[in-house]
Scaffold this motif. Structure first.
Motif, PDB file in Angstrom:
ATOM      1  N   ALA A 240       0.892  -1.187   0.149  1.00  0.00           N
ATOM      2  CA  ALA A 240       0.036  -0.205  -0.085  1.00  0.00           C
ATOM      3  C   ALA A 240       0.968   1.294   0.158  1.00  0.00           C
ATOM      4  CB  ALA A 240      -1.052  -0.215   1.368  1.00  0.00           C
ATOM      5  N   ILE A 241       1.840   1.199   0.815  1.00  0.00           N
ATOM      6  CA  ILE A 241       2.840   2.238   0.760  1.00  0.00           C
ATOM      7  C   ILE A 241       3.419   2.730  -0.522  1.00  0.00           C
ATOM      8  CG2 ILE A 241       4.898   3.188   1.820  1.00  0.00           C
ATOM      9  CD1 ILE A 241       4.292   1.600   4.203  1.00  0.00           C
ATOM     10  N   ARG A 242       3.871   1.636  -1.246  1.00  0.00           N
ATOM     11  CA  ARG A 242       4.592   1.626  -2.540  1.00  0.00           C
ATOM     12  C   ARG A 242       3.412   2.169  -3.537  1.00  0.00           C
ATOM     13  NH1 ARG A 242       4.681  -1.368  -7.151  1.00  0.00           N
ATOM     14  NH2 ARG A 242       3.280  -3.176  -6.271  1.00  0.00           N
ATOM     15  N   LEU A 243       2.336   1.831  -3.366  1.00  0.00           N
ATOM     16  CA  LEU A 243       1.315   2.157  -4.517  1.00  0.00           C
ATOM     17  C   LEU A 243       0.609   3.672  -4.223  1.00  0.00           C
ATOM     18  CD1 LEU A 243      -0.638  -1.156  -4.618  1.00  0.00           C
ATOM     19  CD2 LEU A 243       1.000  -0.151  -6.331  1.00  0.00           C
ATOM     20  N   ILE A 244       0.321   3.931  -2.808  1.00  0.00           N
ATOM     21  CA  ILE A 244      -0.525   5.084  -2.639  1.00  0.00           C
ATOM     22  C   ILE A 244       0.095   6.202  -1.826  1.00  0.00           C
ATOM     23  CG2 ILE A 244      -2.579   4.278  -3.060  1.00  0.00           C
ATOM     24  CD1 ILE A 244      -3.161   4.267   0.065  1.00  0.00           C
ATOM     25  N   GLY A 245       1.621   5.891  -1.458  1.00  0.00           N
ATOM     26  CA  GLY A 245       2.297   6.673  -0.610  1.00  0.00           C
ATOM     27  C   GLY A 245       2.132   6.558   0.940  1.00  0.00           C
ATOM     28  N   THR A 246       2.998   7.431   1.663  1.00  0.00           N
ATOM     29  CA  THR A 246       2.937   7.094   3.112  1.00  0.00           C
ATOM     30  C   THR A 246       1.863   7.672   3.919  1.00  0.00           C
ATOM     31  OG1 THR A 246       4.683   8.917   3.291  1.00  0.00           O
ATOM     32  CG2 THR A 246       5.522   6.534   3.363  1.00  0.00           C
ATOM     33  N   SER A 247       1.403   9.009   3.343  1.00  0.00           N
ATOM     34  CA  SER A 247       0.516   9.716   4.061  1.00  0.00           C
ATOM     35  C   SER A 247      -0.765   9.211   4.009  1.00  0.00           C
ATOM     36  CB  SER A 247       0.648  11.110   3.634  1.00  0.00           C
ATOM     37  OG  SER A 247       1.469  11.769   3.896  1.00  0.00           O
ATOM     38  N   LYS A 248      -1.399   8.852   2.782  1.00  0.00           N
ATOM     39  CA  LYS A 248      -2.544   8.220   2.538  1.00  0.00           C
ATOM     40  C   LYS A 248      -2.723   6.717   3.123  1.00  0.00           C
ATOM     41  CE  LYS A 248      -3.976  10.443  -1.808  1.00  0.00           C
ATOM     42  NZ  LYS A 248      -4.340  10.347  -3.295  1.00  0.00           N
ATOM     43  N   THR A 249      -1.572   6.019   3.031  1.00  0.00           N
ATOM     44  CA  THR A 249      -1.671   4.646   3.802  1.00  0.00           C
ATOM     45  C   THR A 249      -1.723   5.018   5.328  1.00  0.00           C
ATOM     46  OG1 THR A 249      -0.212   3.715   2.148  1.00  0.00           O
ATOM     47  CG2 THR A 249      -0.480   2.596   4.198  1.00  0.00           C
ATOM     48  N   ALA A 250      -1.319   6.062   5.950  1.00  0.00           N
ATOM     49  CA  ALA A 250      -1.233   6.076   7.255  1.00  0.00           C
ATOM     50  C   ALA A 250      -2.527   6.591   7.786  1.00  0.00           C
ATOM     51  CB  ALA A 250      -0.248   7.439   7.626  1.00  0.00           C
TER      52      ALA A 250
END
Length: 293
Positions: A240-250
């Protein structure tokens, strides 16, 4: 299915698996010592992953060796320390306090992403985060301001706060994963390193404090946290981090109290209060606001 949709679904499923973990852990306090649970959790995750990753890891040994410093730091933060601190924190603090402090994980991630990756934090995202935090506070306080004002903090709360920061930093490090390291080689490596670092602490706990008793309850719980709440959830979270980035995943992590409340209703016969329904609606609204472009 585009990458954004896939990333959101991966993060949602990982969060749901961690929510189940919290529900089953509610009856576990004192049954399994903290380091012992952490050690066997990651040992099992490593063993289950081995048939799928060991050949690729051997072929990629030069790449692993090249990035060994990065892998060691990531393993110690995300595998060795994070969950072990949570298990220690749970011995000396309440579930309410843990829920309150867990709010800091996505905030730490957003702040670190801003510092390291220069990710912009828009006004709409700030409003969304504030809305989510309001919802979580309503949930854990049952709508009572006095409940928030009269919370007593212990050493376990400090441990939980430190654990939250380490998981946030682990999430940031995952985003920096070298492309030449495939996901399964990365996970296999950090599971191995993290478990090896845990070994001497486990031996010390086993000899001088409390031994792990492998009864039916211990085996079932360890199987769940080792396979579902470790191997599967970490794989999905990292993707998920790879696909949508750290902030959105968080931000999706904030759904843990929502999932936990629903699961507790079905499996532990705990009633869902009106304030819980209101808080769930607030949290979900905040997520929608935060993800608006």
């Amino acid at each position: 299915m585009n990458n954004t949709t896939k990333g959101v679904l991966f993060a949602l499923f990982a969060t749901m698996l961690w929510s189940v973990n919290m529900v089953i852990a509610s009856g576990l306090k004192g049954h399994i010592p903290p380091v012992g649970l952490a050690f066997w959790r990651w040992t099992l995750a490593y063993i289950v992953l081995a048939p799928f990753a060991i050949k690729s890891t051997i072929k990629s040994f030069k790449i692993v060796k090249k990035h060994i410093r990065y892998l060691c730091i990531t393993a110690v933060l995300g595998i060795t320390i994070f969950n072990t601190l949570i298990y220690f924190a749970g011995k000396t603090t309440s579930a309410v306090n843990l829920s309150l402090i867990a709010i800091s994980i996505p905030l730490f991630i957003v702040v670190l992403s801003r510092i390291i990756f220069k990710e912009k934090v828009s006004n709409i995202k700030i409003v969304g985060i504030a809305t989510i935090i309001t919802g979580v506070l309503v949930l854990i306080s049952k709508g009572s301001l006095q409940a928030i004002l009269h919370i007593n903090f212990t050493i376990g709360d400090l441990l939980m706060l430190v654990a939250c920061f380490f998981f946030a930093y682990y999430t940031i490090l995952v985003r920096q994963k070298p492309e030449e390291l495939t996901t399964k080689v990365f996970l296999f490596s950090v599971f191995f390193i993290g478990t090896i670092v845990l070994l001497p602490f486990y031996m010390y706990e086993h000899i001088y404090y409390q031994k792990v008793i492998f009864d039916t309850k211990t085996v079932l719980v360890t199987a769940y946290v080792g396979i579902c709440a470790s191997l599967i959830s970490y794989y999905l979270w990292n993707e998920a981090i790879r696909l949508i980035g750290t902030s959105k995943t968080a931000l999706i992590y904030y759904l843990i109290p929502v999932f936990s409340g629903i699961l507790a209703y079905f499996f532990l016969n705990q009633a869902i209060l009106p304030t819980q329904i209101i808080s769930m609606a607030i949290i979900i609204s905040g997520l929608f606001i935060s993800n608006k472009n």
